[in-house]
Design a protein around this motif. Structure first.
Motif, short mmCIF file in Angstrom:
data_model
loop_
_atom_site.label_atom_id
_atom_site.label_comp_id
_atom_site.label_asym_id
_atom_site.label_seq_id
_atom_site.Cartn_x
_atom_site.Cartn_y
_atom_site.Cartn_z
N LEU A 12 0.88 -1.24 0.27
CA LEU A 12 -0.15 -0.05 0.30
C LEU A 12 0.82 0.67 0.17
N PRO A 13 1.91 1.55 1.18
CA PRO A 13 2.68 2.61 0.83
C PRO A 13 3.24 2.65 -0.83
N LEU A 14 4.01 1.32 -1.39
CA LEU A 14 4.56 1.55 -2.04
C LEU A 14 4.04 2.15 -3.12
N VAL A 15 2.97 1.88 -3.79
CA VAL A 15 1.44 2.18 -4.34
C VAL A 15 0.82 3.75 -4.26
N ALA A 32 -2.22 13.82 -4.09
CA ALA A 32 -0.86 13.50 -3.36
C ALA A 32 -0.94 12.95 -1.53
N HIS A 33 -1.03 13.95 -1.22
CA HIS A 33 -1.25 13.75 0.80
C HIS A 33 -1.59 12.61 1.02
N VAL A 34 -2.88 12.73 0.32
CA VAL A 34 -4.29 12.51 0.69
C VAL A 34 -3.70 10.64 0.53
N VAL A 35 -3.44 10.30 -0.94
CA VAL A 35 -3.25 9.12 -1.37
C VAL A 35 -2.46 8.76 -0.56
N CYS A 36 -1.43 9.32 0.24
CA CYS A 36 0.21 8.65 0.38
C CYS A 36 -0.04 8.41 2.45
N ILE A 37 -0.98 9.51 2.49
CA ILE A 37 -1.73 8.88 4.54
C ILE A 37 -2.58 7.50 4.65
N ALA A 38 -3.37 7.91 3.41
CA ALA A 38 -4.41 7.11 3.25
C ALA A 38 -3.74 5.58 3.35
N GLY A 39 -2.39 5.53 2.43
CA GLY A 39 -2.32 4.19 2.00
C GLY A 39 -1.29 3.77 3.35
N VAL A 40 -0.48 4.33 4.17
CA VAL A 40 0.07 4.14 5.55
C VAL A 40 -0.68 3.76 6.36
N CYS A 44 -1.17 0.76 8.58
CA CYS A 44 -0.80 0.99 10.16
C CYS A 44 -2.65 -0.35 10.90
N TYR A 45 -3.24 0.55 9.97
CA TYR A 45 -4.09 -0.74 10.79
C TYR A 45 -4.21 -1.98 10.58
N LEU A 46 -4.19 -2.38 9.35
CA LEU A 46 -3.73 -3.28 9.05
C LEU A 46 -2.60 -4.38 10.06
N SER A 47 -1.40 -3.43 10.17
CA SER A 47 -0.04 -4.10 11.29
C SER A 47 -0.65 -4.35 12.51
N CYS A 48 -0.90 -3.48 13.14
CA CYS A 48 -1.99 -3.94 14.40
C CYS A 48 -3.42 -4.59 14.23
N GLY A 49 -3.26 -5.42 13.14
CA GLY A 49 -4.33 -6.12 13.26
C GLY A 49 -3.43 -7.52 13.67
N VAL A 50 -2.62 -7.16 12.50
CA VAL A 50 -1.89 -8.64 12.04
C VAL A 50 -0.72 -9.14 13.64
N LEU A 51 -0.98 -8.08 14.50
CA LEU A 51 -0.87 -7.80 16.21
C LEU A 51 -1.06 -8.26 17.42
N ARG A 52 -2.63 -7.53 16.83
CA ARG A 52 -3.52 -8.01 18.09
C ARG A 52 -3.73 -9.92 17.85
N ALA A 53 -3.67 -10.57 15.74
CA ALA A 53 -3.92 -11.86 15.92
C ALA A 53 -2.61 -12.53 16.71
N PHE A 125 9.50 5.19 1.36
CA PHE A 125 10.63 4.61 3.12
C PHE A 125 10.00 3.49 3.49
N THR A 126 8.97 4.15 3.45
CA THR A 126 8.38 2.87 4.52
C THR A 126 7.99 2.39 3.75
N PHE A 127 7.92 1.76 2.68
CA PHE A 127 7.89 0.66 2.55
C PHE A 127 9.03 -0.24 2.45
N SER A 128 10.07 0.34 1.87
CA SER A 128 11.63 -0.40 2.02
C SER A 128 11.86 -1.04 3.82
N MET A 129 11.57 -0.18 4.64
CA MET A 129 11.50 -0.49 5.66
C MET A 129 10.56 -1.89 6.63
#
Length: 683
Positions: A12-15, A32-40, A44-53, A125-129
């Motif tokens: 998502l950050p890559l796209v 541009a900033h709406v797309v980037c913020i939405a992607g990250v 972040c939401y999915l990452s929190c879901g992964v942590l919860r799972a 940068f976020t995608f790479s990390m």
């Protein structure tokens, strides 16, 4: 665990980066900033879901291949994910801090012509990390490792019209390539012994590698695993800026403040710490490698912190703080307290991002002034920034009940309990580092937000004139102030930053206070990391400390009686006396400690040595190879020399071929006489 969800987290950050980067001029700044913020944000939401799972729902760790990229000589090089509790923690930290930085960037970069390009870079940068921390094999790890380095090069030199920015990004790129050379050698050594790039197979082979020897000469051999681990850690020294490969990090302040926060808090510099923690099944079988890690980290923690005391650029002070705190994390890794290192990485990400973004807010309010000698008294003009910066500072120095207290004190206790070679030296470095941290942190706070308003007399303060000579002249000449484009402090009244800047400060201030107390028991002393981190029973210092842990509240109360607290308090009092109450004492101390001050203002002469010795030697070798090897040997002797020799020989032979009949008859008679003489001599 659904692999499609895991794939969406980095993609998502890559796209978003591709849309903003390639189509930014068509869709406009807002889109541009709406797309980037939405992607990250979704990431972040999915990452929190992964942590919860992973943690709360008990879903087993995922280790799978997305697709096979290459198979060479029987060795598979896949793209795949290893998502366990260690990875899930990093995913949440990276994506949350990145989200705060994305929102903050709207206000900070709103007038910059490269607005959409900057959003594209930070999403990339976020995608790479994320690709780095989610990797389940060394090939993908190296891809993320190098991608982070390339994007950092673009971001540090974002204002590419400034020569200092170009110098800084080249410096970062070159220094990291030195570390990456060691990193590649370490990966190659593991691949050689295991014929695989998969983590699991390398970890399984660790006990066998610990018994193998690599001959370096006819009389000297080294342990194969130690050699591989040291090479891997050399890569971490570059990425996580450990001595002597630290020199790029302070200069990375040439980039815009949002990227300073992202690099120093959640990405790039934390990659080395994460990598060593992930490789704990390898490092645990090498005492030599762990001692090497311990000594390097301790040296960085104390000696790099001292540089923050003499710097006047608000961003560079925080940068040297990052160097020191990375040293603390590395020390934790060196005593096998991997959990403490990762715990400090997590807490540090929040309060360090907070401090950098607060510094950026000050720079906005001061119209792009960065020299603390031209500030003072800003608390009444910028109350939200001041309060949040105080919260970050209290967390940084390890004030009881703040997040930094639980992580930093755990590291100091773990080092004190360790029997590893170098632990004694490391203990005093990290303990004295507490005093140094408090000194430079509160020096920054007092010079920026309290005391007299020096921005009204910026010119005089810059040169140590007037009544504030002690504040202005301490460590004068330590480092030039690097201003971000446009504006000057004396032109306008300071003002609080807009909500789009202060809201991320508040969002980061909350975990800077609470995250330590809420998570110390399960993450640090509990079983949170589970099998993600491997520690041999004899090295488990955190396990022994956990048996005596009284709980977060009781530990906070007891913290007021601990030695680190008194060291921190001494640093705060020293900063108050020297930079707020009696600034003349700072001048007096600087005069009496002139030799030390000179050493610190020249940053231990690392840059001088690199420029005048390493770079000069490299240039000398290059010139010698060019003049002597290329021009002299290859062009001169082999190419031009051969041609000249053949030409000379042809000229000599040409004289025999004169074209005159009598000349040929003469030489025929001579030849015939010689043959006849030889024949008669052998009868």
């Amino acid at each position: 665990m659904n692999p499609h969800v895991l794939l969406a987290v980095p993609l998502l950050p890559l796209v978003a980066a591709l849309i903003a980067g390639l189509g930014g001029r068509f869709i406009g700044r807002t889109a541009a900033h709406v797309v980037c913020i939405a992607g990250v944000a979704v990431s972040c939401y999915l990452s929190c879901g992964v942590l919860r799972a992973i943690y709360w729902d008990g879903v087993p760790a995922y280790d799978g291949t997305v697709y096979e990229w290459l198979i060479s000589d029987g060795m598979s090089m896949p793209v795949g994910f290893l998502v366990d509790r260690l990875t899930a923690l990093m995913m949440v930290v990276v994506s949350f801090v990145s989200l705060c930085v994305h929102v903050y960037t709207i206000g900070y970069m709103r007038d910059d012509p490269g607005y959409t390009r900057f959003f594209s870079y930070i999403s990339l940068f976020t995608f790479s990390m994320l690709m780095l921390v989610m990797a389940n094999n060394f090939m993908q790890l190296f891809f993320g490792w190098e991608a982070v380095g390339v994007v950092s090069y673009l971001l540090i030199g974002f204002w590419y019209t400034r020569p200092s920015a170009i110098f800084a990004n080249l410096k970062a790129f070159i220094v990291n390539r030195i570390g990456d050379f060691g990193f590649v050698l370490g990966i190659a050594a593991l691949a050689y012994f295991t014929n695989s790039v998969h983590y699991a197979e390398a970890f399984a082979a660790a006990p066998r590698m610990a018994q193998a020897l690599v001959p370096l000469s006819s009389t000297w051999s080294v342990n194969a695993l130690t050699l591989a681990c040291v090479c891997l850690f050399v890569g971490a020294m570059g990425k996580s800026a450990q001595v002597p490969l630290h020199v790029w990090l302070p200069d990375s302040m040439e980039g815009p403040t949002p990227i300073s926060a992202l690099i120093h808090a959640a990405t790039m510099v934390t990659a080395g710490i994460f990598m060593v923690a992930r490789m704990s099944p390898l490092f645990e079988y090498s005492e030599g490698a762990l001692s090497f890690v311990l000594v390097i980290g301790a040296t960085t923690a104390f000696f790099m912190g001292l540089l923050g005391v003499v710097n006047n650029d608000i961003k560079r002070v925080i940068a040297y703080s990052t160097l020191s705190q990375l040293g603390y994390m590395t020390v934790a890794l060196g005593v096998s307290a991997y959990g403490a290192g990762m715990f400090h990485l997590m807490t540090h990400a929040f309060f360090k991002a907070l401090l950098f973004l607060a510094a950026g807010s000050v720079i906005i309010g001061m119209h792009h002034e960065q020299d603390m000698r031209r500030m003072g008294g800003l608390a009444k003009y910028m109350p939200i920034t001041a309060v949040t910066c105080w919260i970050g500072a209290l967390a940084l120095i390890g004030t009881p009940f703040f997040s930094g207290f639980y992580s930093k004190d755990a590291i100091i206790e773990a080092v004190g309990a360790s029997q590893r070679f170098g632990a004694g030296y490391a203990y005093w470095c990290v303990l004295c580092g507490v005093f140094v941290t408090a000194l430079y942190t509160f020096r920054m706070l007092f010079l920026t937000f309290h005391g007299p308003e020096r921005f009204r007399h910026a010119q005089g303060a810059a040169h140590g004139e007037g009544a504030h000579g002690g504040v202005a002249s301490v460590a004068e000449g330590s480092a030039e102030s690097h201003h971000e484009p446009d504006g000057h402090a004396g032109a306008h009244e300071p003002h609080e930053s807009p909500l789009v800047v202060t809201l991320p400060l508040i969002a980061l201030a909350i975990p800077s206070v609470l995250i330590g107390a809420l998570t110390v028991a399960p993450v640090l002393y509990g079983s949170y990391f589970g099998r993600s981190i491997f520690v041999l029973p004899g090295n488990n210092v955190l396990g022994r400390l956990g048996e005596e842990f009284p709980g977060a509240a009781a530990a906070g109360v007891h913290g007021f009686l601990s030695l680190p607290f008194w060291f921190a308090l001494a640093g705060v009092i020293t900063a108050w006396v020297c930079f707020l109450w009696r600034p003349s004492l700072a001048d007096m101390a600087a005069a009496r400690l002139r030799v030390l001050r000179t050493l610190l203002t020249h940053k231990y002469y690392f840059d001088w040595f690199n420029e005048h010795v390493v770079a000069a030697l490299t240039r000398g070798i290059g010139i010698a190879l060019w003049k002597g090897g290329d021009q002299g040997l290859i062009d001169g002797a082999l190419v031009d020399g051969t041609a000249a020799g053949i030409g000379w020989f042809g000229g000599v032979v040409r004289r025999v071929q004169s074209g005159y009949l009598y000349s040929y008859a003469f030489w025929m008679m001579i030849g015939l006489a010689l043959l006849l003489g030889w024949f008669l001599a052998h009868l």
